[in-house]
Design an enzyme around this catalytic site. Structure first.
Site, PDB file in Angstrom:
ATOM      1  N   GLY A  63       0.794  -1.218   0.000  1.00  0.00           N
ATOM      2  CA  GLY A  63       0.000   0.000   0.000  1.00  0.00           C
ATOM      3  C   GLY A  63       0.829   1.271   0.000  1.00  0.00           C
ATOM      4  O   GLY A  63       2.053   1.244   0.104  1.00  0.00           O
ATOM      5  N   HIS A  73       6.718  -3.520   1.380  1.00  0.00           N
ATOM      6  CA  HIS A  73       6.793  -2.567   0.278  1.00  0.00           C
ATOM      7  C   HIS A  73       7.414  -1.274   0.789  1.00  0.00           C
ATOM      8  O   HIS A  73       6.883  -0.660   1.729  1.00  0.00           O
ATOM      9  CB  HIS A  73       5.398  -2.263  -0.273  1.00  0.00           C
ATOM     10  CG  HIS A  73       4.800  -3.362  -1.090  1.00  0.00           C
ATOM     11  ND1 HIS A  73       4.802  -4.671  -0.689  1.00  0.00           N
ATOM     12  CD2 HIS A  73       4.186  -3.341  -2.303  1.00  0.00           C
ATOM     13  CE1 HIS A  73       4.210  -5.412  -1.613  1.00  0.00           C
ATOM     14  NE2 HIS A  73       3.825  -4.631  -2.611  1.00  0.00           N
ATOM     15  N   GLU A  99       9.212   2.606  -2.997  1.00  0.00           N
ATOM     16  CA  GLU A  99       8.567   2.620  -4.321  1.00  0.00           C
ATOM     17  C   GLU A  99       8.274   4.070  -4.708  1.00  0.00           C
ATOM     18  O   GLU A  99       8.766   4.561  -5.718  1.00  0.00           O
ATOM     19  CB  GLU A  99       7.283   1.798  -4.293  1.00  0.00           C
ATOM     20  CG  GLU A  99       6.540   1.789  -5.622  1.00  0.00           C
ATOM     21  CD  GLU A  99       5.218   1.045  -5.553  1.00  0.00           C
ATOM     22  OE1 GLU A  99       4.687   0.720  -6.621  1.00  0.00           O
ATOM     23  OE2 GLU A  99       4.704   0.803  -4.432  1.00  0.00           O
ATOM     24  N   ASP A 156       4.301  -7.729  -9.631  1.00  0.00           N
ATOM     25  CA  ASP A 156       3.371  -6.856  -8.905  1.00  0.00           C
ATOM     26  C   ASP A 156       1.958  -7.350  -9.218  1.00  0.00           C
ATOM     27  O   ASP A 156       1.713  -8.553  -9.202  1.00  0.00           O
ATOM     28  CB  ASP A 156       3.566  -5.389  -9.260  1.00  0.00           C
ATOM     29  CG  ASP A 156       3.080  -4.446  -8.143  1.00  0.00           C
ATOM     30  OD1 ASP A 156       2.368  -4.907  -7.238  1.00  0.00           O
ATOM     31  OD2 ASP A 156       3.405  -3.256  -8.178  1.00  0.00           O
ATOM     32  N   ASP A 157       1.000  -6.477  -9.521  1.00  0.00           N
ATOM     33  CA  ASP A 157      -0.363  -6.915  -9.819  1.00  0.00           C
ATOM     34  C   ASP A 157      -0.482  -7.190 -11.322  1.00  0.00           C
ATOM     35  O   ASP A 157      -0.534  -6.266 -12.128  1.00  0.00           O
ATOM     36  CB  ASP A 157      -1.374  -5.844  -9.394  1.00  0.00           C
ATOM     37  CG  ASP A 157      -2.794  -6.345  -9.485  1.00  0.00           C
ATOM     38  OD1 ASP A 157      -3.215  -6.760 -10.586  1.00  0.00           O
ATOM     39  OD2 ASP A 157      -3.498  -6.327  -8.458  1.00  0.00           O
TER      40      ASP A 157
END
Length: 321
Positions: A164, A191, A194, A280-281
């Site tokens: 997030g 995470h 980033e 990642d997604d």
């Protein structure tokens, strides 16, 4: 849920190109899907992910689709990141979600599937605690699972992930919440770095004892910390497509974009950082692992060699939980 979402999506059953246009719009063009920021990136996933994972049938179908994709990409081992507490709005429980996924993914013949739970720092604090509590409940077998099922869980559940927007809650603010996970000596991936500075990575390592860092794009800005990563073999999970899409890095396919920010993958490899390639997604980034290696090559001056690819795959296995 998920019936209204499914009812909406099924209207596009024979017109998938219109659904694609509706969701991605101008971002359907890869050279326009660049530097959009994390909030816009996540917004593109509103009609997938947890919006759909609200019934047993949807969960099982998603698992079967994942097995197919891994087989097509020759993936031998995958750590699936999931948020079981986010999939209970249709009447399931967190325990049921985990059981369904264990049952379905353990059927795979080629790919060994392990699990990480994800807590989102930009969500409610209660949801972060609920995912941590679910870990405790499963390890203590408060649901009276059969010995075979609890053994399967302990074999396949390998760690915990914090994801997030970094500007919502820092690792320092979450140290107390993660104490239970630390006491169980669980593997942690956080995470960090980033969209935030290297300080976020430092906090993830020193406050949350991260074994791996998701993205870690700003690590090179703090040389002492980078040396620490090399010495302690802390892994960096780079995600070329989403890093390009969220942050905007130079991609040699698109010289007309005139982006000067250099992707750090090559520097990390040259320095000896245990760096890996990840998706990642995949639904939002419109990718799979094979394409991520191609994207990494396009974002690296001179490309990456077959030897580099072997090193990156080796890194992935050695950094796995």
């Amino acid at each position: 849920e998920p019936y209204p979402i499914c009812g909406f999506l099924i209207q596009f059953e024979d017109k998938p190109h219109l659904l694609d246009k509706l969701i991605f719009g101008r971002y359907s063009c890869p050279d326009l899907f660049v530097g959009v920021g994390i909030r816009q990136y996540e917004h593109l996933g509103d009609l997938q992910g947890s919006a759909l994972m609200q019934s047993e049938n949807c969960l099982r179908a998603a698992c079967r689709k994942l097995i197919e994709k891994c087989t097509r990409n020759h993936i031998l081992y995958m750590e699936v990141r999931c948020s079981p507490v986010n999939y209970i709005r249709g009447g399931l429980t967190g325990e049921a979600v985990v059981r369904i996924m264990l049952e379905e993914l353990s059927k795979a013949e080629q790919t060994f599937f392990a699990f990480l739970f994800i807590a989102s720092r930009h969500g409610r604090m209660s949801d972060i605690y609920r995912h941590i509590e679910l870990v405790e409940e499963l390890f203590e077998n408060r649901y009276n699972w059969t010995p075979a099922l609890i053994s399967l869980f302990k074999e396949r559940f390998v760690g915990f992930d914090l994801a997030g927007a970094e500007n919502t809650r820092s690792p320092k603010q979450l140290r107390e919440a993660f104490e239970t996970l630390h006491k169980r000596c669980l593997n942690l991936t956080i995470h960090a770095g980033e969209t935030a500075e290297a300080e976020s990575i430092w906090e993830a390592v020193y406050y949350l004892n991260a074994d791996r860092i998701g993205h870690g794009l700003t690590l090179g800005k703090q040389p002492e910390l980078l040396d620490r990563f090399i010495e302690h073999r802390i892994a960096i999970e780079t995600c070329p497509s989403s890093n390009f899409q969220i942050c905007g890095f130079k991609d040699f396919q698109y010289p007309h974009l005139n982006i000067q920010q250099v992707y750090p993958l090559q520097n990390y490899m040259q320095k000896g950082v245990r760096v890996t390639i990840n998706t990642d997604d995949p639904g939002i980034s419109r990718t799979d692992l094979t394409h991520e290696f191609l994207k990494a090559a396009c974002m690296t001056s001179g490309g990456i060699s077959k030897w580099d690819i072997l090193q990156l795959i080796y890194n992935s296995f050695s950094a796995s939980f």
